[in-house]
Design a protein around this motif. Structure first.
Motif, PDB file in Angstrom:
ATOM      1  N   LEU A 268       0.828  -1.209   0.000  1.00  0.00           N
ATOM      2  CA  LEU A 268       0.000   0.000   0.000  1.00  0.00           C
ATOM      3  C   LEU A 268       0.861   1.257   0.000  1.00  0.00           C
ATOM      4  O   LEU A 268       0.526   2.254  -0.652  1.00  0.00           O
ATOM      5  N   ALA A 269       1.977   1.235   0.744  1.00  0.00           N
ATOM      6  CA  ALA A 269       2.851   2.399   0.776  1.00  0.00           C
ATOM      7  C   ALA A 269       3.428   2.692  -0.604  1.00  0.00           C
ATOM      8  O   ALA A 269       3.477   3.852  -1.035  1.00  0.00           O
ATOM      9  N   ASN A 270       3.853   1.654  -1.333  1.00  0.00           N
ATOM     10  CA  ASN A 270       4.375   1.857  -2.685  1.00  0.00           C
ATOM     11  C   ASN A 270       3.321   2.466  -3.597  1.00  0.00           C
ATOM     12  O   ASN A 270       3.609   3.397  -4.366  1.00  0.00           O
ATOM     13  N   LEU A 271       2.110   1.933  -3.520  1.00  0.00           N
ATOM     14  CA  LEU A 271       1.035   2.462  -4.366  1.00  0.00           C
ATOM     15  C   LEU A 271       0.709   3.907  -3.989  1.00  0.00           C
ATOM     16  O   LEU A 271       0.495   4.757  -4.871  1.00  0.00           O
ATOM     17  N   ALA A 293     -17.612 -11.044  -3.099  1.00  0.00           N
ATOM     18  CA  ALA A 293     -17.689 -12.506  -2.952  1.00  0.00           C
ATOM     19  C   ALA A 293     -16.700 -12.962  -1.873  1.00  0.00           C
ATOM     20  O   ALA A 293     -16.802 -12.545  -0.732  1.00  0.00           O
ATOM     21  N   ASP A 294     -15.706 -13.785  -2.254  1.00  0.00           N
ATOM     22  CA  ASP A 294     -14.743 -14.311  -1.288  1.00  0.00           C
ATOM     23  C   ASP A 294     -13.413 -13.572  -1.326  1.00  0.00           C
ATOM     24  O   ASP A 294     -12.374 -14.118  -0.936  1.00  0.00           O
ATOM     25  N   SER A 295     -13.413 -12.340  -1.799  1.00  0.00           N
ATOM     26  CA  SER A 295     -12.169 -11.588  -1.901  1.00  0.00           C
ATOM     27  C   SER A 295     -12.366 -10.157  -1.413  1.00  0.00           C
ATOM     28  O   SER A 295     -13.493  -9.692  -1.227  1.00  0.00           O
ATOM     29  N   VAL A 296     -11.248  -9.483  -1.202  1.00  0.00           N
ATOM     30  CA  VAL A 296     -11.236  -8.078  -0.790  1.00  0.00           C
ATOM     31  C   VAL A 296     -10.447  -7.300  -1.829  1.00  0.00           C
ATOM     32  O   VAL A 296      -9.336  -7.713  -2.207  1.00  0.00           O
ATOM     33  N   VAL A 297     -10.996  -6.200  -2.300  1.00  0.00           N
ATOM     34  CA  VAL A 297     -10.343  -5.378  -3.317  1.00  0.00           C
ATOM     35  C   VAL A 297      -9.918  -4.062  -2.685  1.00  0.00           C
ATOM     36  O   VAL A 297     -10.753  -3.266  -2.258  1.00  0.00           O
ATOM     37  N   LEU A 298      -8.596  -3.863  -2.621  1.00  0.00           N
ATOM     38  CA  LEU A 298      -8.032  -2.591  -2.173  1.00  0.00           C
ATOM     39  C   LEU A 298      -7.683  -1.775  -3.406  1.00  0.00           C
ATOM     40  O   LEU A 298      -7.080  -2.305  -4.348  1.00  0.00           O
ATOM     41  N   SER A 299      -8.052  -0.504  -3.424  1.00  0.00           N
ATOM     42  CA  SER A 299      -7.783   0.325  -4.592  1.00  0.00           C
ATOM     43  C   SER A 299      -7.198   1.659  -4.175  1.00  0.00           C
ATOM     44  O   SER A 299      -7.533   2.205  -3.119  1.00  0.00           O
ATOM     45  N   VAL A 300      -6.294   2.169  -5.022  1.00  0.00           N
ATOM     46  CA  VAL A 300      -5.697   3.495  -4.843  1.00  0.00           C
ATOM     47  C   VAL A 300      -5.906   4.251  -6.140  1.00  0.00           C
ATOM     48  O   VAL A 300      -5.422   3.832  -7.200  1.00  0.00           O
ATOM     49  N   THR A 301      -6.634   5.357  -6.083  1.00  0.00           N
ATOM     50  CA  THR A 301      -6.960   6.150  -7.265  1.00  0.00           C
ATOM     51  C   THR A 301      -6.237   7.485  -7.181  1.00  0.00           C
ATOM     52  O   THR A 301      -6.320   8.189  -6.167  1.00  0.00           O
ATOM     53  N   ASP A 302      -5.496   7.829  -8.244  1.00  0.00           N
ATOM     54  CA  ASP A 302      -4.720   9.072  -8.244  1.00  0.00           C
ATOM     55  C   ASP A 302      -5.253  10.044  -9.298  1.00  0.00           C
ATOM     56  O   ASP A 302      -6.259   9.776  -9.965  1.00  0.00           O
ATOM     57  N   GLY A 303      -4.556  11.150  -9.449  1.00  0.00           N
ATOM     58  CA  GLY A 303      -4.935  12.164 -10.441  1.00  0.00           C
ATOM     59  C   GLY A 303      -3.834  12.386 -11.443  1.00  0.00           C
ATOM     60  O   GLY A 303      -3.538  13.533 -11.814  1.00  0.00           O
ATOM     61  N   VAL A 355      -9.100   5.832 -15.152  1.00  0.00           N
ATOM     62  CA  VAL A 355     -10.376   6.420 -14.750  1.00  0.00           C
ATOM     63  C   VAL A 355     -10.337   7.889 -15.116  1.00  0.00           C
ATOM     64  O   VAL A 355      -9.316   8.408 -15.595  1.00  0.00           O
ATOM     65  N   THR A 356     -11.420   8.575 -14.906  1.00  0.00           N
ATOM     66  CA  THR A 356     -11.486   9.995 -15.239  1.00  0.00           C
ATOM     67  C   THR A 356     -10.444  10.777 -14.443  1.00  0.00           C
ATOM     68  O   THR A 356     -10.458  10.786 -13.224  1.00  0.00           O
ATOM     69  N   GLY A 357      -9.522  11.398 -15.159  1.00  0.00           N
ATOM     70  CA  GLY A 357      -8.507  12.225 -14.527  1.00  0.00           C
ATOM     71  C   GLY A 357      -7.309  11.488 -13.973  1.00  0.00           C
ATOM     72  O   GLY A 357      -6.377  12.122 -13.470  1.00  0.00           O
ATOM     73  N   GLY A 358      -7.282  10.191 -14.009  1.00  0.00           N
ATOM     74  CA  GLY A 358      -6.150   9.461 -13.438  1.00  0.00           C
ATOM     75  C   GLY A 358      -6.246   7.976 -13.689  1.00  0.00           C
ATOM     76  O   GLY A 358      -6.773   7.533 -14.720  1.00  0.00           O
ATOM     77  N   CYS A 359      -5.750   7.187 -12.743  1.00  0.00           N
ATOM     78  CA  CYS A 359      -5.816   5.734 -12.876  1.00  0.00           C
ATOM     79  C   CYS A 359      -6.046   5.114 -11.505  1.00  0.00           C
ATOM     80  O   CYS A 359      -5.790   5.736 -10.467  1.00  0.00           O
ATOM     81  N   ARG A 360      -6.545   3.880 -11.522  1.00  0.00           N
ATOM     82  CA  ARG A 360      -6.848   3.173 -10.289  1.00  0.00           C
ATOM     83  C   ARG A 360      -6.059   1.865 -10.252  1.00  0.00           C
ATOM     84  O   ARG A 360      -6.160   1.034 -11.150  1.00  0.00           O
ATOM     85  N   PHE A 361      -5.254   1.709  -9.214  1.00  0.00           N
ATOM     86  CA  PHE A 361      -4.528   0.462  -8.983  1.00  0.00           C
ATOM     87  C   PHE A 361      -5.342  -0.380  -8.005  1.00  0.00           C
ATOM     88  O   PHE A 361      -5.763   0.109  -6.958  1.00  0.00           O
ATOM     89  N   GLU A 362      -5.527  -1.659  -8.360  1.00  0.00           N
ATOM     90  CA  GLU A 362      -6.336  -2.540  -7.529  1.00  0.00           C
ATOM     91  C   GLU A 362      -5.511  -3.746  -7.082  1.00  0.00           C
ATOM     92  O   GLU A 362      -4.740  -4.316  -7.857  1.00  0.00           O
ATOM     93  N   VAL A 363      -5.690  -4.103  -5.827  1.00  0.00           N
ATOM     94  CA  VAL A 363      -5.082  -5.295  -5.241  1.00  0.00           C
ATOM     95  C   VAL A 363      -6.205  -6.185  -4.713  1.00  0.00           C
ATOM     96  O   VAL A 363      -6.969  -5.763  -3.843  1.00  0.00           O
ATOM     97  N   THR A 364      -6.317  -7.373  -5.254  1.00  0.00           N
ATOM     98  CA  THR A 364      -7.361  -8.307  -4.844  1.00  0.00           C
ATOM     99  C   THR A 364      -6.742  -9.406  -4.000  1.00  0.00           C
ATOM    100  O   THR A 364      -5.820 -10.098  -4.428  1.00  0.00           O
ATOM    101  N   LEU A 365      -7.257  -9.555  -2.765  1.00  0.00           N
ATOM    102  CA  LEU A 365      -6.754 -10.559  -1.825  1.00  0.00           C
ATOM    103  C   LEU A 365      -7.865 -11.476  -1.384  1.00  0.00           C
ATOM    104  O   LEU A 365      -9.026 -11.062  -1.329  1.00  0.00           O
ATOM    105  N   PRO A 366      -7.566 -12.736  -1.063  1.00  0.00           N
ATOM    106  CA  PRO A 366      -8.600 -13.625  -0.524  1.00  0.00           C
ATOM    107  C   PRO A 366      -9.060 -13.116   0.851  1.00  0.00           C
ATOM    108  O   PRO A 366      -8.246 -12.733   1.681  1.00  0.00           O
ATOM    109  N   ALA A 367     -10.361 -13.120   1.045  1.00  0.00           N
ATOM    110  CA  ALA A 367     -10.907 -12.722   2.355  1.00  0.00           C
ATOM    111  C   ALA A 367     -10.688 -13.849   3.356  1.00  0.00           C
ATOM    112  O   ALA A 367     -10.723 -15.034   3.003  1.00  0.00           O
ATOM    113  N   ALA A 368     -10.448 -13.487   4.602  1.00  0.00           N
ATOM    114  CA  ALA A 368     -10.253 -14.487   5.648  1.00  0.00           C
ATOM    115  C   ALA A 368     -11.579 -15.182   5.954  1.00  0.00           C
ATOM    116  O   ALA A 368     -12.652 -14.582   5.872  1.00  0.00           O
ATOM    117  N   ALA A 369     -11.492 -16.460   6.283  1.00  0.00           N
ATOM    118  CA  ALA A 369     -12.694 -17.223   6.621  1.00  0.00           C
ATOM    119  C   ALA A 369     -13.292 -16.679   7.924  1.00  0.00           C
ATOM    120  O   ALA A 369     -12.577 -16.231   8.834  1.00  0.00           O
TER     121      ALA A 369
END
Length: 372
Positions: A268-271, A293-303, A355-369
């Motif tokens: 996350l710090a790098n992104l 569903a069974d995952s978590v999506v973390l996203s960082v959107t910039d300009g 995306v509009t004005g920038g880009c979105r980086f997404e990290v998809t991780l498995p959600a914990a049970a």
């Protein structure tokens, strides 16, 4: 009933002897062509029938006429059987030869294409397996070429990025040594900054080498995405203030994940650092975390204004840097490659979208049970 049993016994003994001889011949010729094996099988079949017939004739004292008739029939059957076996064997051999030539082509760097025409079920299955193997081999070659290209580019860029600060350090040290500097403290601060930059580059190279060698040891623990994002935001907040960039992290769900907190915080710090550097002053960098569903999506959107479409597939490649990032202090283009390596080590995946004005980086991780 007794006569029938005797006939069956004599026929079995006569045919059995012929069958054993045929098996012995097959074993001796097991390394020869399939044509030879089929011919031996056909011959053994006819000889077994003839042997059983002759044994019964000898035991039951059949007339010479009857024995001649039976022998003639067996001889004609042998001719037809051998001819059929040879035709079948030649066809199978020809199909096997065509398949071998096709397989040799993709073994020499080409691609496999199954020969045209009918074939046996086994040869057809072998052709399909060879085609699948050829496709995997071609993909592997393509990945190897891409990796080699990436490595060459990385070596070139690292050499350039190392040479520049080293030349600056040498110039500043010589100026200090000659005593021609009016403000030595400023030079000392600049030297320290360059050393920190070099140290960061070496650290990234070491981390990337561990990832590529499969030596990245993870210590996953159960934690909330909310806490993970909060820690990363706190770490980059001073940098965002320095660049006049607003950090927004309102859309974050408290979803549990099983991750290595230290490594995922680095992701996350790098992104976030990349996003802050690419976003103009008074811009916004937004962080979100949602469950799908069974995952978590973390996203960082910039300009940043977006990434050229032709560059999107290469964003996470080792050593890749956009055209606007090829001058210091952009770094060596390792940050996003490290992001992908750490995420994939967590059985996740990375993606980037304009995306509009920038880009979105997404990290998809498995959600914990869920805890029971």
């Amino acid at each position: 009933m007794t006569d029938m049993l005797l006939i069956a016994l004599y026929a079995f003994l006569g045919a059995g002897v012929a069958g054993l001889l045929g098996a012995l011949v097959l074993r001796l010729l097991r390394h020869r062509s399939v044509l030879v094996s089929l011919t031996v099988v056909a011959a053994a079949t006819v000889v077994a029938m003839l042997g059983g017939t002759l044994a019964v004739a000898w035991a039951m004292f059949l007339s010479t006429h009857d024995l001649t008739v039976v022998t003639t029939v067996a001889a004609m059957a042998a001719v037809v059987s051998l001819a059929t076996a040879m035709l079948l064997g030649r066809w199978v051999v020809a199909r096997s030869h065509d398949l071998a030539l096709a397989a040799r082509s993709f073994g020499n760097g080409g691609s496999f294409a199954a020969p045209d025409g009918d074939s046996t079920a086994e040869l057809s299955e072998l052709g399909r397996e060879l085609a699948a193997t050829s496709a995997k081999l071609a993909a592997s070659r393509e990945r190897e070429r891409a990796l080699e290209t990436s490595r060459r580019e990385l070596v070139a860029w690292i050499s350039h990025d190392l040479r520049t600060p080293l030349a600056g350090l040498r110039a500043m040290s010589e100026a200090l040594e000659d005593g021609v500097v009016q403000d030595p403290d400023r030079y000392f601060r600049q030297i320290r900054a360059e050393v920190e930059r070099l140290n960061s580059m070496v650290g990234d190279l070491f981390e990337l080498s561990r990832i590529h060698a499969g030596a990245l040891a993870l210590a996953p623990t159960r934690m909330s995405v909310y806490d993970l994002v909060g820690e990363a935001l706190a770490g980059v907040d001073p940098l965002a203030r320095e660049h006049g960039v607003r950090l927004v992290g309102g859309s974050i769900e408290a979803v549990p994940v099983e991750v290595d907190g230290k490594e995922m915080t680095r992701v996350l710090a790098n992104l976030l650092v990349n996003a802050i550097h690419r976003t103009p002053a008074d811009g916004t960098v937004a962080v979100a975390a949602v469950r799908r569903a069974d995952s978590v999506v973390l996203s960082v959107t910039d300009g940043c204004g977006g990434i050229p479409a032709e560059d999107l597939p290469r964003v996470f490649d080792t050593g890749w840097r956009g055209t606007q990032a090829r001058t210091p202090p952009a770094g060596a283009g390792l940050g996003l490659a490290i992001v992908r390596g750490i995420v994939e080590a967590h059985a996740g995946r990375t993606a980037v979208h304009n995306v509009t004005g920038g880009c979105r980086f997404e990290v998809t991780l498995p959600a914990a049970a869920a805890l029971g």
